[in-house]
Design a protein around this motif. Structure first.
Motif, mmCIF file in Angstrom:
data_model
loop_
_atom_site.group_PDB
_atom_site.id
_atom_site.type_symbol
_atom_site.label_atom_id
_atom_site.label_comp_id
_atom_site.label_asym_id
_atom_site.label_seq_id
_atom_site.Cartn_x
_atom_site.Cartn_y
_atom_site.Cartn_z
ATOM 1 N N UNK A 243 0.850 -1.200 0.075
ATOM 2 C CA UNK A 243 0.015 0.029 -0.042
ATOM 3 C C UNK A 243 0.970 1.245 0.007
ATOM 4 N N UNK A 244 2.026 1.232 0.838
ATOM 5 C CA UNK A 244 2.811 2.475 0.716
ATOM 6 C C UNK A 244 3.492 2.715 -0.726
ATOM 7 N N UNK A 245 4.041 1.498 -1.326
ATOM 8 C CA UNK A 245 4.636 1.483 -2.567
ATOM 9 C C UNK A 245 3.348 2.014 -3.668
ATOM 10 N N UNK A 246 2.320 1.630 -3.577
ATOM 11 C CA UNK A 246 1.244 2.089 -4.560
ATOM 12 C C UNK A 246 0.907 3.490 -4.265
ATOM 13 N N UNK A 247 1.190 4.054 -3.125
ATOM 14 C CA UNK A 247 0.897 5.459 -2.978
ATOM 15 C C UNK A 247 1.929 6.372 -3.704
ATOM 16 N N UNK A 248 3.314 6.163 -3.796
ATOM 17 C CA UNK A 248 4.174 7.083 -4.531
ATOM 18 C C UNK A 248 4.662 6.451 -6.101
ATOM 19 N N UNK A 249 3.859 5.216 -6.581
ATOM 20 C CA UNK A 249 4.020 4.944 -7.892
ATOM 21 C C UNK A 249 3.411 5.910 -8.800
ATOM 22 N N UNK A 250 2.303 6.693 -8.098
ATOM 23 C CA UNK A 250 1.619 7.378 -8.977
ATOM 24 C C UNK A 250 2.410 8.656 -9.281
ATOM 25 N N UNK A 251 3.196 9.026 -8.602
ATOM 26 C CA UNK A 251 4.279 10.083 -8.825
ATOM 27 C C UNK A 251 4.990 10.078 -10.310
ATOM 28 N N UNK A 252 5.130 8.779 -10.634
ATOM 29 C CA UNK A 252 6.218 8.701 -11.780
ATOM 30 C C UNK A 252 5.450 8.038 -13.011
ATOM 31 N N UNK A 253 4.340 7.570 -12.892
ATOM 32 C CA UNK A 253 3.778 7.021 -14.154
ATOM 33 C C UNK A 253 2.122 7.186 -14.022
ATOM 34 N N UNK A 254 1.661 8.388 -15.249
ATOM 35 C CA UNK A 254 0.377 8.593 -15.046
ATOM 36 C C UNK A 254 -0.618 7.281 -15.586
ATOM 37 N N UNK A 255 -0.104 6.363 -16.217
ATOM 38 C CA UNK A 255 -0.940 5.094 -16.442
ATOM 39 C C UNK A 255 -1.102 4.304 -15.023
ATOM 40 N N UNK A 256 -0.082 4.220 -14.277
ATOM 41 C CA UNK A 256 -0.132 3.576 -12.978
ATOM 42 C C UNK A 256 -1.285 4.501 -11.942
ATOM 43 N N UNK A 257 -1.056 5.541 -12.196
ATOM 44 C CA UNK A 257 -1.987 6.602 -11.367
ATOM 45 C C UNK A 257 -3.475 6.395 -11.836
ATOM 46 N N UNK A 258 -3.663 6.204 -13.037
ATOM 47 C CA UNK A 258 -5.117 5.684 -13.281
ATOM 48 C C UNK A 258 -5.479 4.550 -13.056
ATOM 49 N N UNK A 260 -4.547 3.019 -10.135
ATOM 50 C CA UNK A 260 -4.143 3.101 -8.499
ATOM 51 C C UNK A 260 -5.270 2.387 -7.875
ATOM 52 N N UNK A 261 -6.846 2.604 -8.294
ATOM 53 C CA UNK A 261 -7.861 1.938 -7.862
ATOM 54 C C UNK A 261 -7.922 0.196 -7.889
ATOM 55 N N UNK A 262 -7.453 -0.187 -9.136
ATOM 56 C CA UNK A 262 -7.301 -1.265 -9.398
ATOM 57 C C UNK A 262 -6.174 -2.130 -8.477
ATOM 58 N N UNK A 263 -5.216 -1.300 -7.994
ATOM 59 C CA UNK A 263 -4.196 -2.027 -7.128
ATOM 60 C C UNK A 263 -4.609 -1.914 -5.980
ATOM 61 N N UNK A 264 -5.287 -0.930 -5.323
ATOM 62 C CA UNK A 264 -6.085 -0.988 -4.064
ATOM 63 C C UNK A 264 -7.053 -2.125 -3.863
ATOM 64 N N UNK A 265 -7.679 -2.468 -5.031
ATOM 65 C CA UNK A 265 -8.563 -3.801 -4.847
ATOM 66 C C UNK A 265 -7.882 -4.894 -4.999
ATOM 67 N N UNK A 266 -6.864 -4.897 -5.689
ATOM 68 C CA UNK A 266 -5.895 -6.167 -5.689
ATOM 69 C C UNK A 266 -5.610 -6.437 -4.302
ATOM 70 N N UNK A 267 -5.055 -5.382 -3.554
ATOM 71 C CA UNK A 267 -4.525 -5.416 -2.200
ATOM 72 C C UNK A 267 -5.469 -5.897 -1.147
ATOM 73 N N UNK A 268 -6.846 -5.290 -1.337
ATOM 74 C CA UNK A 268 -7.837 -5.699 -0.506
ATOM 75 C C UNK A 268 -8.306 -7.113 -0.530
ATOM 76 N N UNK A 269 -8.428 -7.584 -1.654
ATOM 77 C CA UNK A 269 -8.726 -9.109 -2.058
ATOM 78 C C UNK A 269 -7.610 -10.099 -1.506
#
Length: 734
Positions: A243-258, A260-269
């Motif tokens: 979850x910490x890594x997901x928070x700063x990946x958005x700073x470097x890659x717009x595609x990863x920022x878009x 981000x919700x999928x990664x949050x769901x993945x971590x939740x599951x």
């Protein structure tokens, strides 16, 4: 030629007889190079980029004729990270923190001009409040709050006796820091950038491999209790780290920022899957210790089949679509096969039948959660997501995307008091003795309090930083007395500084010795970093080194004696927050409850593991509470969801709602005030709800759909009861 003939027999003596040496073939050599590049090569690349950015910042600051170019170089070593997203994220928050800290220094200087006592009191309160806020808001927000306090001290303390130079000092300090930020960000992003997105995907693959191996061991019933607890705790750390890594990946890659919700769901599951596996392991453990051999013999083949199914897939480079398809086929055929296996057991006791039904239900749910995780993983890998993902409501997506970090208010207050006491002692000594290097000692105390605010062992890190400062002072003395006078030109200066800076950066990357590297790199730059006009004053260097070392040793003593991180009352407060998560599972509204419970509970467990790193009885007791909170809380949420779903089908009697409410209320009281009476009340409520559900089950015996709904409710109740009766449960004195 004689030399070659002399060496050849010696080389042959080390070669096995009958085996001729030969160069490795091309595929082997290529794989070896790739392994080196992905491991040690990344470390060397990080060192190269760090030293390059530091020397570049030093050169630009000198070119701009800034008063202290070494501050720009220090900024690089505090800021540099292996991945571009980490550097950009830290740079963003560092800019905010530097701006706020500069304004705070100016405001304090304007309010308490020519009043050094009040000025330093205000500075202590400001710095301590920033450190406390950094503890409350973690990850890279932590860095912004730390810099807001540290920058104010760095600007204001040297000018406490000369307030007329405060504004100019704020401007020049901000300029030096910005030079360091720009250089570190540029070098990280332009010279062989290491994207955090690649690291994130690599983390997903490693996590899949670790979890699959863990699940295979659990299903094979081959894990001892301490092994399970250790590996399960490692998975919790991976969840929080992801979850910490997901928070700063958005700073470097717009595609990863878009996405981000999928990664949050993945971590939740993934959290849901871990919770199911934990529940399955706990039930297997109880079956092995409760003389339920017939149940284990009956359900065991299904565990073994699933273990073989998971184990035969490759751990790295696996085909997620194929794994999901195999698991779906296993899950689809499970219900019918379980019913056939259950028929010979119907002559056994009701308790054994309940154990069998609960085991089958947990296995079914575990496979379902793992399939959900793989579906989301496939969608992130470019595959087509399932329709159920597209139909997910906005409310559910919002809850999945939010993973709030919880920090107890007493922990925040603890950080404030600890920092205030350390800095106040150093300030008092400085003002009473008028020590020339006292201001630098205050800055050192501020720095060590800030950097150790979230460290698992702040005393150890403070001691490491103190030793790093000692070595930095000695190295700086050598540079100031012997190297700087003989260096002519910036290129030669870079050649002299590069090995020393690389050594400090390398030590800072070591997990158990990071404090040495941070102390050496930062304080070498502060004490002996070159300026445009070098001041050759070895006595001042030694005095400043003593001041920094003394402040850190004082901090280590205060941390160990007055404010140890594992204080009993502090651990008790966090444990209270942890138990409150189970209370929330019993009482809060259902929409988004599972995601809130999982994320907050895992975050609190990670905090407790950091504070209770040593083996002790308290750590063991805390671990028991961690596991039972996850276990019962997740089961209660399942019970409430199943009861809510069954209520819409009108298969529940009117008195059922009150029975569920009474059960949840008694379970909440058990976690609020643990003890034998509360445990007895909770067991009675669970048993009463079970009897009521069994009565309703007899009335819908011929309706397969309603019978399945009630059977899931009974499985939840039976699992909660077995968790309360577990001999390792911490509810009542043993």
């Amino acid at each position: 030629m004689k030399r070659n003939h002399a060496i050849k027999p010696a080389m042959d003596s080390f070669r096995p007889r009958g085996v001729m040496w030969q160069w490795p073939n091309r595929p082997t050599f290529t794989q070896a190079v790739r392994d080196w590049v992905s491991s040690h090569g990344l470390i060397w690349l990080h060192l190269l980029k760090t030293v390059t950015a530091g020397l570049l910042a030093l050169g630009i600051a000198m070119l701009l004729d800034l008063p202290q170019p070494r501050i720009a170089m220090t900024t690089v070593f505090v800021l540099m990270q292996p991945f571009s997203g980490m550097v950009l994220a830290k740079s963003f928050y560092r800019i905010l923190g530097t701006a706020v800290g500069s304004v705070a220094a100016l405001v304090l200087g304007g309010l308490f001009v020519q009043q050094p006592e009040l000025y330093m009191l205000g500075m202590i309160v400001w710095v301590s409040a920033c450190i406390a806020a950094a503890v409350r808001y973690r990850h890279f927000r932590w860095y912004g709050f730390v810099l807001a306090g540290y920058t104010a001290a760095l600007i204001g303390i040297p000018n406490v006796m000369a307030p007329q130079g405060l504004f100019l000092a704020a401007l020049t300090r901000a300029a030096e820091v910005v030079v360091g930020i720009v250089c570190s960000s540029s070098v990280s992003a332009l010279i062989l950038p290491q994207r955090s997105s690649f690291a994130l995907r690599r983390t997903l693959q490693i996590r899949y491999a670790n979890f699959t191996a863990f699940a295979v061991d659990v299903l094979a019933r081959g894990l001892a209790r301490n092994q399970f607890e250790r590996r399960f705790a490692d998975l919790i750390d991976e969840i929080v780290s992801f979850e910490a890594t997901r928070s700063f990946v958005a700073f470097e890659d717009p595609a990863m920022r878009s996405r981000s919700q999928h990664f949050a769901r993945l971590n939740s599951e993934f959290m849901d899957t871990c919770a199911r596996l934990h529940a399955l392991h706990q039930l297997i453990k109880r079956l092995r210790t409760s003389s339920s051999a017939s149940v284990l013999v009956a359900i065991g083949p299904y565990f073994d089949e699933l273990a073989v199914l998971l184990a035969r897939e490759p751990m790295v480079g696996f085909d997620a679509s194929r794994v999901a398809e195999n698991l779906r086929f296993f899950q689809a055929s499970l219900s019918q096969r379980v019913r056939e296996t259950k028929r010979p057991l119907e002559v056994t006791s009701a308790e054994s039948l309940a154990d069998f039904d609960t085991s089958a239900e947990l296995l079914y749910r575990f496979v379902g959660e793992w399939v959900n995780y793989l579906d989301t993983y496939i969608s992130l890998s470019g595959g087509k997501p399932e329709n159920r993902r597209e139909k997910m409501g906005k409310t559910e997506r919002r809850h999945i995307n939010s993973h709030p970090g919880r920090t107890n208010n007493f922990v925040v207050l603890f950080a404030f008091l600890r920092s205030s006491v350390v800095i106040a002692i150093v300030v008092s000594f400085w003002m009473e003795t008028n020590w020339p290097s006292g201001g630098l000692a205050v800055i050192g105390a501020t720095l060590v309090c800030a950097l150790t605010s979230t460290a698992p062992n702040p005393t150890k890190m403070a001691l490491q930083m103190a030793l790093g400062a000692v070595i930095a002072t000695m190295t700086g003395y050598v540079f100031m007395c012997y190297l700087y006078p003989n260096i002519d030109g910036f290129p030669l200066l870079c050649i002299a500084l590069a090995p020393v800076l690389a050594l400090g950066a390398f030590i800072a990357t070591r997990k158990g010795a990071a404090g040495y590297g941070i102390g050496f790199s930062v304080f070498f730059c502060l004490l002996a970093g070159p300026d445009n006009v070098v001041s050759y004053a070895p006595d001042l260097l030694v005095n400043n080194g003593i001041a920094l070392t003394a402040s850190m040793l004082l901090a280590a003593i205060v941390f160990a004696v007055l404010f140890p991180a594992d204080m009993r009352w502090l651990i008790g407060r966090i444990m209270g927050d942890l138990r409150a998560q189970a209370v929330s599972a019993c009482k809060d509204e259902l929409p988004g409850l599972n995601q809130r419970f999982q994320s907050s509970t895992h975050d609190l467990i990670s905090q407790l593991r950091m504070l209770l790193a040593r083996r002790s009885r308290r750590r063991r007791d805390a671990l028991r509470w961690m596991l039972v909170t996850l276990e019962v809380g997740h089961a209660v949420i399942d019970l409430r969801n199943e009861a809510e779903r069954a209520a819409y089908t009108n298969i529940l009697q009117p008195r059922w709602r009150s029975a569920v409410e009474r059960t949840c209320s008694d379970l909440a009281q058990l976690f609020e005030r643990p003890g034998a009476p509360a445990l007895e009340r909770a067991l009675i409520s669970v048993r009463s709800a079970t009897w009521l559900a069994q009565d309703m089950l007899r009335t819908v015996h011929t309706d397969c759909g309603r019978r399945s709904d009630l059977q899931r409710i009974l499985s939840c109740l039976h699992f909660i009861r077995t968790a309360l009766l577990d001999k390792d449960a911490p509810f009542a004195p043993r």
